[in-house]
Design a protein around this motif. Structure first.
Motif, short mmCIF file in Angstrom:
data_model
loop_
_atom_site.label_atom_id
_atom_site.label_comp_id
_atom_site.label_asym_id
_atom_site.label_seq_id
_atom_site.Cartn_x
_atom_site.Cartn_y
_atom_site.Cartn_z
N LYS A 3 -4.42 -6.16 15.46
CA LYS A 3 -4.36 -4.95 14.65
C LYS A 3 -5.02 -5.28 13.32
O LYS A 3 -4.71 -6.30 12.71
CB LYS A 3 -2.91 -4.53 14.44
CG LYS A 3 -2.75 -3.28 13.62
CD LYS A 3 -1.28 -2.94 13.46
CE LYS A 3 -1.12 -1.74 12.57
NZ LYS A 3 0.29 -1.43 12.33
N VAL A 4 -5.96 -4.46 12.86
CA VAL A 4 -6.68 -4.72 11.62
C VAL A 4 -6.33 -3.66 10.60
O VAL A 4 -6.30 -2.47 10.90
CB VAL A 4 -8.21 -4.71 11.86
CG1 VAL A 4 -8.95 -5.00 10.57
CG2 VAL A 4 -8.59 -5.72 12.93
N LYS A 5 -6.03 -4.10 9.38
CA LYS A 5 -5.78 -3.18 8.28
C LYS A 5 -6.41 -3.78 7.02
O LYS A 5 -6.86 -4.91 7.04
CB LYS A 5 -4.30 -2.92 8.08
CG LYS A 5 -3.49 -4.13 7.67
CD LYS A 5 -2.03 -3.77 7.48
CE LYS A 5 -1.25 -4.99 7.00
NZ LYS A 5 0.12 -4.67 6.69
N GLN A 6 -6.43 -3.03 5.95
CA GLN A 6 -6.97 -3.53 4.68
C GLN A 6 -5.83 -3.81 3.71
O GLN A 6 -4.80 -3.15 3.74
CB GLN A 6 -7.94 -2.54 4.06
CG GLN A 6 -9.32 -2.64 4.62
CD GLN A 6 -10.34 -1.96 3.72
OE1 GLN A 6 -10.01 -1.33 2.73
NE2 GLN A 6 -11.60 -2.11 4.08
N SER A 7 -6.08 -4.80 2.85
CA SER A 7 -5.11 -5.16 1.83
C SER A 7 -5.87 -5.65 0.60
O SER A 7 -7.03 -6.06 0.70
CB SER A 7 -4.18 -6.25 2.34
OG SER A 7 -3.20 -6.56 1.39
N LYS A 8 -5.22 -5.63 -0.55
CA LYS A 8 -5.80 -6.12 -1.79
C LYS A 8 -4.93 -7.25 -2.31
O LYS A 8 -3.71 -7.15 -2.32
CB LYS A 8 -5.89 -5.00 -2.82
CG LYS A 8 -6.79 -3.86 -2.39
CD LYS A 8 -6.78 -2.73 -3.40
CE LYS A 8 -7.64 -1.59 -2.88
NZ LYS A 8 -7.60 -0.43 -3.78
N VAL A 9 -5.59 -8.32 -2.74
CA VAL A 9 -4.89 -9.48 -3.28
C VAL A 9 -5.35 -9.69 -4.71
O VAL A 9 -6.55 -9.77 -4.98
CB VAL A 9 -5.19 -10.75 -2.43
CG1 VAL A 9 -4.53 -11.97 -3.05
CG2 VAL A 9 -4.72 -10.54 -1.00
N VAL A 10 -4.40 -9.79 -5.63
CA VAL A 10 -4.73 -10.05 -7.04
C VAL A 10 -5.17 -11.51 -7.15
O VAL A 10 -4.46 -12.42 -6.73
CB VAL A 10 -3.51 -9.80 -7.95
CG1 VAL A 10 -3.83 -10.14 -9.39
CG2 VAL A 10 -3.06 -8.35 -7.82
N LEU A 11 -6.35 -11.70 -7.73
CA LEU A 11 -6.88 -13.06 -7.91
C LEU A 11 -6.42 -13.61 -9.26
O LEU A 11 -6.36 -12.87 -10.25
CB LEU A 11 -8.40 -13.04 -7.85
CG LEU A 11 -8.97 -12.63 -6.49
CD1 LEU A 11 -10.49 -12.46 -6.58
CD2 LEU A 11 -8.62 -13.65 -5.42
#
Length: 77
Positions: A3-11
């Motif tokens: 299953k593929v989804k998008q996510s954002k990670v704070v760098l």
């Protein structure tokens, strides 16, 4: 099944300070190794935009087990 989804990670700030340098992408990739299944597709406004690949093993194993049981009972019956 994946299953593929998008996510954002704070760098972190120390990585963002390297933006524009030749080793920026390398630093981002090294940091993201701690996020299993994440693939960086872009960096925007201090965030790594990622595709997240999740394995759904539980449902797959149940289907295989159920399928196997049906074949066994059909062969015996």
């Amino acid at each position: 099944m994946l299953k593929v989804k998008q996510s954002k990670v704070v760098l972190p700030a120390d990585i963002l300070e390297a933006e524009g340098q030749s080793n920026f992408a390398e630093k981002v990739q090294a940091y993201m190794k701690r996020y299993d299944g994440y693939k960086v597709i872009a960096v925007e406004n201090g965030l790594a935009i990622c595709e997240v690949f999740e394995r759904r093993e539980t449902s797959g194993n149940q289907n295989k087990k159920g399928h196997h049981q049906r074949r066994t009972s059909g062969a015996n019956g």
